[in-house]
Design a protein around this motif. Sequence first.
Motif, short mmCIF file in Angstrom:
data_model
loop_
_atom_site.label_atom_id
_atom_site.label_comp_id
_atom_site.label_asym_id
_atom_site.label_seq_id
_atom_site.Cartn_x
_atom_site.Cartn_y
_atom_site.Cartn_z
N ALA A 188 9.24 -17.12 8.83
CA ALA A 188 8.63 -16.56 10.04
C ALA A 188 8.88 -17.46 11.25
N LEU A 189 8.85 -18.77 11.03
CA LEU A 189 9.09 -19.71 12.12
C LEU A 189 10.53 -19.64 12.62
N LEU A 190 11.44 -19.16 11.77
CA LEU A 190 12.86 -19.03 12.15
C LEU A 190 13.13 -17.64 12.72
N CYS A 191 12.25 -17.22 13.62
CA CYS A 191 12.42 -15.96 14.36
C CYS A 191 12.36 -14.72 13.48
N TYR A 192 11.71 -14.81 12.33
CA TYR A 192 11.39 -13.67 11.46
C TYR A 192 12.59 -13.04 10.74
N LEU A 193 13.79 -13.10 11.27
CA LEU A 193 14.93 -12.46 10.62
C LEU A 193 15.16 -12.97 9.19
N PRO A 194 14.98 -14.28 8.91
CA PRO A 194 15.16 -14.74 7.53
C PRO A 194 14.21 -14.08 6.53
N ILE A 195 13.11 -13.50 7.02
CA ILE A 195 12.17 -12.82 6.12
C ILE A 195 12.88 -11.69 5.38
N LEU A 196 13.80 -11.01 6.08
CA LEU A 196 14.55 -9.92 5.44
C LEU A 196 15.36 -10.44 4.26
N TYR A 197 15.81 -11.68 4.36
CA TYR A 197 16.57 -12.26 3.26
C TYR A 197 15.66 -12.71 2.12
N VAL A 198 14.62 -13.49 2.45
CA VAL A 198 13.79 -14.09 1.40
C VAL A 198 12.90 -13.08 0.70
N MET A 199 12.67 -11.90 1.31
CA MET A 199 11.79 -10.92 0.66
C MET A 199 12.35 -10.47 -0.68
N VAL A 200 13.68 -10.53 -0.84
CA VAL A 200 14.30 -10.10 -2.10
C VAL A 200 14.05 -11.12 -3.21
N PRO A 201 14.43 -12.39 -3.05
CA PRO A 201 14.14 -13.34 -4.13
C PRO A 201 12.64 -13.53 -4.37
N LEU A 202 11.83 -13.46 -3.31
CA LEU A 202 10.39 -13.60 -3.50
C LEU A 202 9.83 -12.47 -4.36
N SER A 203 10.41 -11.28 -4.23
CA SER A 203 9.94 -10.13 -5.01
C SER A 203 10.29 -10.28 -6.48
N LEU A 204 11.16 -11.25 -6.81
CA LEU A 204 11.59 -11.44 -8.20
C LEU A 204 10.80 -12.52 -8.92
N PHE A 205 9.98 -13.27 -8.21
CA PHE A 205 9.22 -14.35 -8.83
C PHE A 205 8.41 -13.86 -10.03
N ALA A 206 7.67 -12.78 -9.84
CA ALA A 206 6.75 -12.30 -10.88
C ALA A 206 7.49 -11.84 -12.13
N ILE A 207 8.60 -11.11 -11.96
CA ILE A 207 9.29 -10.58 -13.13
C ILE A 207 10.05 -11.68 -13.88
N VAL A 208 10.63 -12.63 -13.16
CA VAL A 208 11.30 -13.75 -13.83
C VAL A 208 10.28 -14.56 -14.61
N PHE A 209 9.10 -14.78 -14.03
CA PHE A 209 8.03 -15.49 -14.72
C PHE A 209 7.53 -14.69 -15.92
N ALA A 210 7.39 -13.38 -15.76
CA ALA A 210 6.83 -12.53 -16.82
C ALA A 210 7.63 -12.61 -18.11
N PHE A 211 8.95 -12.64 -17.99
CA PHE A 211 9.79 -12.62 -19.18
C PHE A 211 10.38 -13.97 -19.54
N ASN A 212 10.03 -14.99 -18.74
CA ASN A 212 10.49 -16.35 -19.03
C ASN A 212 9.40 -17.36 -18.68
N PRO A 213 8.20 -17.20 -19.22
CA PRO A 213 7.09 -18.07 -18.83
C PRO A 213 7.27 -19.52 -19.24
N GLU A 214 8.24 -19.78 -20.14
CA GLU A 214 8.47 -21.15 -20.59
C GLU A 214 9.25 -21.96 -19.57
N LEU A 215 9.89 -21.30 -18.61
CA LEU A 215 10.64 -22.01 -17.58
C LEU A 215 9.71 -22.77 -16.66
N SER A 216 10.21 -23.84 -16.06
CA SER A 216 9.43 -24.56 -15.06
C SER A 216 9.38 -23.74 -13.78
N VAL A 217 8.47 -24.09 -12.89
CA VAL A 217 8.36 -23.37 -11.63
C VAL A 217 9.67 -23.46 -10.84
#
Length: 260
Positions: free
Chosen positions: A155-184
Motif C-alpha cells: 500500500a505504501l508503494l502507491c497501491y499498485l503492488p497490491i494487485l501483484y501480492v494479492m495472488v500469493p497472499l491468497s495462497l497462504f491458507a491452502i499451502v498451509f492446509a496441505f503442508n502444515p509441516e512446512l515452516s512459515v
Amino acid sequence: MNSFNVLIEKISTAKDLDFGNIFSNSIELFKKTWLQGFLLQLFTVIVMLPLIIVFYVPFIGAIIAQQESGYGDTQAFDSLFAGMSILYILFVIVGVLVLGAISVALNAGFYRIMRKLDHDEQVSTSDFFYFVKGKYLSKTFVLMLISIGIGVVAALLCYLPILYVMVPLSLFAIVFAFNPELSVGEIVKVSFKLGNKKWLLIFGLLIVSGLLAEIVGLLSCGIGILFTAAFPYHPIYMVYKEVIGFDETSAIEEIGTSAE
C-alpha cells in the motif's frame, strides 16, 4: 507429506492450465461444498462477533449520549476518543490479530473439507477446526502478521503492488492446509513461487469468481452472499490440485490423526 523441494519442483515443471476448465470444475465442486461454504462464513462471523461488540459498544454509547444532548454537539465523541486508553487500543489490535489467525485456520480447514468432498469422502463440522490448535495457531498467527506486513508495504508503494501480492497472499491458507509441516518461511516461498508461476490465471480467476459470487449473492436479496462468498476459494483449490496435487499417503495419515 510433500517436502519443500518437491513442492518447488512441481511448481517449476507445472503444465499450462485452461481458465475455462478450472472455472467449470470450480462450479462443479461448489455444488458439493456450498453448505460447508455457508458454515465457514457463519463460523467466521461468530469468531469475530466478540471483537465487533467490544469495538462498537463505546461508539453506540457515544451516539446515545449525543442524541440526548443534540446532534450538533460533538462533545460525546470528543470524550470517547479522549477516554480511549492505550490499553484498550492494544487490546483491539491484539484481538484482531488473534481472531485473524483463527480465521486463517478455519479457511485452511475448509480447504481440507473441499478435498474430502472432491474425493467423495465423509466430512464433519469438526473438520473446520482441524487447525484451531496450539501447534497450528502459532503458524497461522505469524502468517497473518506477514500478510499484514506485505499488504502495508504494498500500500505504501502507491497501491499498485497490491494487485501483484494479492495472488500469493491468497495462497497462504491452502499451502498451509496441505503442508502444515512446512515452516512459515517455506509456506511463504511456496505461495509466492506458485503465485508467480500462475499469476495471471489466478488473478483472473479471483476477479471473475469474486464478481460472480457477489452478483449472485446480491440477486438473492443479499442473504445469498453468505452462501456464495466461499466460491473464490474453489478456483484456488483447483489450481493447487492441478499444479501440486495431493500426497495420497499423507491423506491416509491424516485420517489416522483425525481418529486420535
